[in-house]
Each structure stands twice: as structure tokens, then as C-alpha cells.
Design a protein around this motif. Structure first.
Motif, PDB file in Angstrom:
ATOM      1  N   TRP A  29      -4.394   0.647  10.393  1.00  0.00           N
ATOM      2  CA  TRP A  29      -5.489   1.252   9.601  1.00  0.00           C
ATOM      3  C   TRP A  29      -5.145   1.156   8.109  1.00  0.00           C
ATOM      4  CZ3 TRP A  29      -4.965   5.548   6.379  1.00  0.00           C
ATOM      5  CH2 TRP A  29      -6.156   6.088   5.873  1.00  0.00           C
ATOM      6  N   ALA A  30      -3.921   1.527   7.745  1.00  0.00           N
ATOM      7  CA  ALA A  30      -3.514   1.540   6.328  1.00  0.00           C
ATOM      8  C   ALA A  30      -3.607   0.136   5.724  1.00  0.00           C
ATOM      9  CB  ALA A  30      -2.100   2.090   6.190  1.00  0.00           C
ATOM     10  N   GLU A  31      -3.236  -0.859   6.517  1.00  0.00           N
ATOM     11  CA  GLU A  31      -3.244  -2.241   6.010  1.00  0.00           C
ATOM     12  C   GLU A  31      -4.654  -2.727   5.679  1.00  0.00           C
ATOM     13  OE1 GLU A  31       0.890  -3.546   8.230  1.00  0.00           O
ATOM     14  OE2 GLU A  31      -1.017  -4.160   9.098  1.00  0.00           O
ATOM     15  N   LYS A  32      -5.641  -2.098   6.299  1.00  0.00           N
ATOM     16  CA  LYS A  32      -7.032  -2.529   6.056  1.00  0.00           C
ATOM     17  C   LYS A  32      -7.656  -1.848   4.840  1.00  0.00           C
ATOM     18  CE  LYS A  32      -7.987  -3.152  10.947  1.00  0.00           C
ATOM     19  NZ  LYS A  32      -7.873  -2.039  11.853  1.00  0.00           N
ATOM     20  N   GLN A  33      -7.008  -0.806   4.315  1.00  0.00           N
ATOM     21  CA  GLN A  33      -7.614  -0.058   3.209  1.00  0.00           C
ATOM     22  C   GLN A  33      -7.370  -0.766   1.879  1.00  0.00           C
ATOM     23  OE1 GLN A  33      -9.492   2.442   4.382  1.00  0.00           O
ATOM     24  NE2 GLN A  33      -8.613   1.911   6.372  1.00  0.00           N
ATOM     25  N   GLY A  88     -12.321   9.495  -3.192  1.00  0.00           N
ATOM     26  CA  GLY A  88     -12.355   8.105  -2.717  1.00  0.00           C
ATOM     27  C   GLY A  88     -11.094   7.664  -1.989  1.00  0.00           C
ATOM     28  N   ILE A  89     -10.242   8.616  -1.642  1.00  0.00           N
ATOM     29  CA  ILE A  89      -8.992   8.260  -0.943  1.00  0.00           C
ATOM     30  C   ILE A  89      -9.200   8.363   0.574  1.00  0.00           C
ATOM     31  CG2 ILE A  89      -6.550   8.912  -0.623  1.00  0.00           C
ATOM     32  CD1 ILE A  89      -7.314   7.648  -3.412  1.00  0.00           C
ATOM     33  N   PRO A  90      -8.937   7.288   1.311  1.00  0.00           N
ATOM     34  CA  PRO A  90      -9.108   7.340   2.769  1.00  0.00           C
ATOM     35  C   PRO A  90      -8.032   8.217   3.425  1.00  0.00           C
ATOM     36  CG  PRO A  90      -8.752   5.075   1.982  1.00  0.00           C
ATOM     37  CD  PRO A  90      -8.468   5.976   0.840  1.00  0.00           C
ATOM     38  N   VAL A  91      -8.455   9.008   4.392  1.00  0.00           N
ATOM     39  CA  VAL A  91      -7.531   9.910   5.087  1.00  0.00           C
ATOM     40  C   VAL A  91      -7.545   9.607   6.584  1.00  0.00           C
ATOM     41  CG1 VAL A  91      -7.007  12.324   5.669  1.00  0.00           C
ATOM     42  CG2 VAL A  91      -7.857  11.762   3.375  1.00  0.00           C
ATOM     43  N   TYR A  92      -6.361   9.466   7.146  1.00  0.00           N
ATOM     44  CA  TYR A  92      -6.186   9.259   8.591  1.00  0.00           C
ATOM     45  C   TYR A  92      -5.703  10.586   9.154  1.00  0.00           C
ATOM     46  CZ  TYR A  92      -4.260   7.163  12.892  1.00  0.00           C
ATOM     47  OH  TYR A  92      -3.966   6.841  14.205  1.00  0.00           O
ATOM     48  N   ASN A  93      -6.420  11.116  10.139  1.00  0.00           N
ATOM     49  CA  ASN A  93      -5.999  12.382  10.739  1.00  0.00           C
ATOM     50  C   ASN A  93      -5.228  12.082  12.035  1.00  0.00           C
ATOM     51  OD1 ASN A  93      -6.110  14.747  12.506  1.00  0.00           O
ATOM     52  ND2 ASN A  93      -7.379  15.647  10.905  1.00  0.00           N
ATOM     53  N   ALA A  94      -3.927  12.345  12.007  1.00  0.00           N
ATOM     54  CA  ALA A  94      -3.067  11.949  13.137  1.00  0.00           C
ATOM     55  C   ALA A  94      -3.423  12.700  14.419  1.00  0.00           C
ATOM     56  CB  ALA A  94      -1.607  12.206  12.781  1.00  0.00           C
ATOM     57  N   ASP A  95      -3.830  13.951  14.267  1.00  0.00           N
ATOM     58  CA  ASP A  95      -4.138  14.770  15.438  1.00  0.00           C
ATOM     59  C   ASP A  95      -5.401  14.255  16.141  1.00  0.00           C
ATOM     60  OD1 ASP A  95      -3.503  16.942  17.017  1.00  0.00           O
ATOM     61  OD2 ASP A  95      -5.005  18.208  16.035  1.00  0.00           O
ATOM     62  N   SER A 143      -7.802   1.051  -1.207  1.00  0.00           N
ATOM     63  CA  SER A 143      -7.640   2.080  -2.247  1.00  0.00           C
ATOM     64  C   SER A 143      -6.219   2.021  -2.817  1.00  0.00           C
ATOM     65  CB  SER A 143      -7.896   3.454  -1.616  1.00  0.00           C
ATOM     66  OG  SER A 143      -7.118   3.560  -0.456  1.00  0.00           O
ATOM     67  N   PRO A 144      -5.955   2.682  -3.965  1.00  0.00           N
ATOM     68  CA  PRO A 144      -4.588   2.642  -4.534  1.00  0.00           C
ATOM     69  C   PRO A 144      -3.549   3.258  -3.597  1.00  0.00           C
ATOM     70  CG  PRO A 144      -6.152   3.628  -6.084  1.00  0.00           C
ATOM     71  CD  PRO A 144      -6.900   3.411  -4.814  1.00  0.00           C
ATOM     72  N   TYR A 145      -3.964   4.234  -2.822  1.00  0.00           N
ATOM     73  CA  TYR A 145      -3.060   4.829  -1.833  1.00  0.00           C
ATOM     74  C   TYR A 145      -3.871   5.386  -0.664  1.00  0.00           C
ATOM     75  CZ  TYR A 145      -4.146   9.474  -3.882  1.00  0.00           C
ATOM     76  OH  TYR A 145      -4.781  10.621  -4.331  1.00  0.00           O
ATOM     77  N   VAL A 146      -3.197   5.641   0.437  1.00  0.00           N
ATOM     78  CA  VAL A 146      -3.869   6.226   1.611  1.00  0.00           C
ATOM     79  C   VAL A 146      -3.102   7.477   2.045  1.00  0.00           C
ATOM     80  CG1 VAL A 146      -4.825   4.064   2.510  1.00  0.00           C
ATOM     81  CG2 VAL A 146      -2.553   4.805   3.262  1.00  0.00           C
ATOM     82  N   MET A 155       0.848  -1.212   0.000  1.00  0.00           N
ATOM     83  CA  MET A 155       0.000   0.000   0.000  1.00  0.00           C
ATOM     84  C   MET A 155       0.874   1.249   0.000  1.00  0.00           C
ATOM     85  SD  MET A 155      -2.915   1.646   0.310  1.00  0.00           S
ATOM     86  CE  MET A 155      -4.144   0.391   0.607  1.00  0.00           C
ATOM     87  N   LEU A 156       0.615   2.107  -0.954  1.00  0.00           N
ATOM     88  CA  LEU A 156       1.359   3.372  -1.028  1.00  0.00           C
ATOM     89  C   LEU A 156       0.865   4.295   0.093  1.00  0.00           C
ATOM     90  CD1 LEU A 156       3.310   5.074  -2.901  1.00  0.00           C
ATOM     91  CD2 LEU A 156       1.246   5.907  -4.004  1.00  0.00           C
ATOM     92  N   ARG A 157       1.798   4.716   0.922  1.00  0.00           N
ATOM     93  CA  ARG A 157       1.412   5.615   2.028  1.00  0.00           C
ATOM     94  C   ARG A 157       1.875   7.035   1.732  1.00  0.00           C
ATOM     95  NH1 ARG A 157       2.607   2.899   7.816  1.00  0.00           N
ATOM     96  NH2 ARG A 157       2.056   5.020   8.450  1.00  0.00           N
ATOM     97  N   VAL A 158       0.921   7.947   1.814  1.00  0.00           N
ATOM     98  CA  VAL A 158       1.180   9.344   1.467  1.00  0.00           C
ATOM     99  C   VAL A 158       0.952  10.219   2.693  1.00  0.00           C
ATOM    100  CG1 VAL A 158       0.407  11.260  -0.005  1.00  0.00           C
ATOM    101  CG2 VAL A 158       0.480   8.932  -0.937  1.00  0.00           C
ATOM    102  N   GLY A 159       1.890  11.099   2.964  1.00  0.00           N
ATOM    103  CA  GLY A 159       1.733  12.037   4.073  1.00  0.00           C
ATOM    104  C   GLY A 159       1.215  13.368   3.550  1.00  0.00           C
ATOM    105  N   LEU A 160       0.430  14.034   4.370  1.00  0.00           N
ATOM    106  CA  LEU A 160      -0.093  15.357   4.008  1.00  0.00           C
ATOM    107  C   LEU A 160       0.207  16.280   5.176  1.00  0.00           C
ATOM    108  CD1 LEU A 160      -1.931  17.189   2.166  1.00  0.00           C
ATOM    109  CD2 LEU A 160      -3.879  16.281   3.426  1.00  0.00           C
ATOM    110  N   THR A 161       1.016  17.301   4.920  1.00  0.00           N
ATOM    111  CA  THR A 161       1.428  18.145   6.039  1.00  0.00           C
ATOM    112  C   THR A 161       1.454  19.620   5.659  1.00  0.00           C
ATOM    113  OG1 THR A 161       3.038  18.325   7.843  1.00  0.00           O
ATOM    114  CG2 THR A 161       3.946  17.985   5.638  1.00  0.00           C
ATOM    115  N   GLY A 162       1.622  20.447   6.649  1.00  0.00           N
ATOM    116  CA  GLY A 162       1.658  21.896   6.453  1.00  0.00           C
ATOM    117  C   GLY A 162       1.469  22.542   7.816  1.00  0.00           C
ATOM    118  N   GLY A 163       1.819  23.792   7.911  1.00  0.00           N
ATOM    119  CA  GLY A 163       1.681  24.498   9.181  1.00  0.00           C
ATOM    120  C   GLY A 163       0.222  24.686   9.564  1.00  0.00           C
TER     121      GLY A 163
END
Ligand code: ATP
Length: 210
Positions: A97-101, A25-32, A103-106, A1-9
Motif C-alpha cells: 500500500w505504502a509503495e503505491k502512495q 492530504g496524508i494517506p492513513v493505513y489502519n492496521a486494525d 504523498s511526501p509521507y504515509v 517513501m517516509l513511513r510514519v507510525g501512529l500509535t497510542g493506547g
């Protein structure tokens, strides 16, 4: 599974961008949000937090957020201690969580992706940026915080320019350039990457450092 991070201030527009990816259709995990959930639900973590910050850090099984916030507000050492307890639990949670998805990437959305060391687990990182004055205006409106408080939070995060230079792609959320076409271009690139992606070895939890 391709894991993608999304960050910013803070106030850059991560969640706004994440919602567009979700609409594709891309699942998003919110770390906060997940960190807050896990501080309540993970018994072992609760015990460790109580050991370090004392019994006042919980009201029953519920995190005493105002107490803990005041403990860490002006004390970077205490903030580091809390992060050292919470981050490994979030790393494990997002991995399972990622392992259960399917989609092409998370996507994992995290303001402190680099600061926490979570970037080590990502195959591609998207940065979201906006001019500081615009971020302050947004946060004043959204959270009712004072400019002084917002500048203090910004000062505790990694320098914006440095952070963006570490990302694979940067989305400009300056309210001049449209967001949707930028997200669509990144989505297309990630779908291509996902096709050719061969799983790289993530560092083991034992060797990862915070
Ligand atoms: P935080 O790190 O504090 O959670 P964030 O980076 O996730 O913030 P958002 O919550 O997406 O940022 O955006 C902050 C505020 O700015 C929100 O109220 C959002 O609706 C608003 N906002 C973000 N981008 C735009 C935009 N392009 N146009 C108008 N408002 C925007």
C-alpha cells in the motif's frame, strides 16, 4: 517513501488524530481494520487460522469474530498465536500500500505498533496519549464497554509511559491542549524530514521477528 507510525493506547485518540492528518492530504493505513479485512480476504491466512483454531473460527468464508474473540479473550498464548499469523500478512499489505502512495509521507495507525514489531518498518513514530480516566470515559461512551473490560484491555497493552517514551513525538489529547496545532507542527516537521529522507533499508521479512 517516509513511513510514519501512529500509535497510542485504546481510546487515546489515534483515529481522531489520523483524521486530521488525512484532512491535510496524508494517506492513513489502519492496521486494525486491515487485519480484520485480511482475515476474511486472504485465503492462505484463513487456512492457517482454521488449522490452529479449528473450523469454528469461520462461518463459510467469513471470520467468526465472536468465536475467535472468546478463544483469545483470556488466553495470551492463543492471542500470540493469532498475532503471529496475522501480523506478517498485515506487514506485507501495508508495504505494498505504502509503495503505491505519492504523498511526501504515509501513516500507519496501529494500537500495538511496538507490540507487533511493526515499529521496525517506520522511520518516525507519533504517539497519542491521554489520561487513563479520560480514555475509559471515552470508550464507555463509544463502545458501551464496562470499566472492568476496558481496564482489562489496557492491562494487555504496553505500559502507556513506556510506549510514549519510544515515540519520536507525542501528541497530548487531554482535551486541554488543542489537537490541530499539535498535528500541524508534526506535519511541518515530517514534510521537512521527507525532503531530506534517504530510504533506509527495511529489515527483510525473513529476518524480522514478531
Ligand atoms: P481505539 O484504539 O479504541 O480504536 P483510538 O485511540 O483510535 O481508539 P479514537 O477512536 O480516536 O481513539 O477516540 C476514542 C473516542 O474518544 C472516540 O469516540 C472519539 O470521538 C473521542 N475523542 C477522542 N479525542 C477526543 C477529543 N479531543 N475530544 C473529544 N472526544 C474525543
Amino acid at each position: 517513501m517516509l513511513r510514519v507510525g501512529l500509535t497510542g493506547g485504546i481510546g487515546s485518540g489515534k483515529t481522531t488524530v489520523a483524521r486530521i492528518f488525512e484532512s491535510l492530504g496524508i494517506p492513513v493505513y489502519n492496521a486494525d481494520t486491515s487485519a480484520k479485512r485480511l482475515m476474511n480476504s486472504d485465503e492462505k491466512l484463513r487456512g492457517e487460522i482454521i488449522k490452529v483454531f479449528g473450523a469454528n473460527s469461520y462461518k463459510g468464508t467469513e471470520l467468526n469474530r465472536s468465536f475467535l474473540s472468546s478463544e483469545i479473550y483470556n488466553d495470551e498464548k492463543k492471542l500470540d498465536k493469532l498475532n503471529a499469523l496475522v501480523h506478517p500478512v498485515v506487514f506485507r499489505d501495508v508495504k505494498s500500500w505504502a509503495e503505491k502512495q505519492t504523498s511526501p509521507y504515509v501513516i500507519e495507525e496501529a494500537a500495538i505498533l511496538f507490540e507487533s514489531g511493526s515499529n521496525k518498518f517506520q522511520d518516525f513514530i507519533i504517539g497519542v496519549t491521554a489520561p487513563e480516566e479520560l480514555r475509559i470515559r471515552r470508550l464507555k461512551k463509544r463502545d458501551g464497554k464496562t470499566e472492568e473490560e476496558i481496564r482489562f484491555y489496557i492491562s494487555r497493552q504496553m505500559d502507556e509511559e513506556k510506549k510514549m517514551s519510544l515515540c519520536d513525538v507525542v501528541i497530548q489529547n487531554d482535551e486541554r491542549q488543542m489537537l490541530v496545532p499539535q498535528v500541524l507542527a508534526v506535519h511541518k516537521r515530517l514534510l521537512e524530514l521527507a525532503k531530506t529522507f534517504s530510504k533506509k533499508d527495511p529489515p527483510s521479512e525473513e529476518t524480522s521477528s514478531l
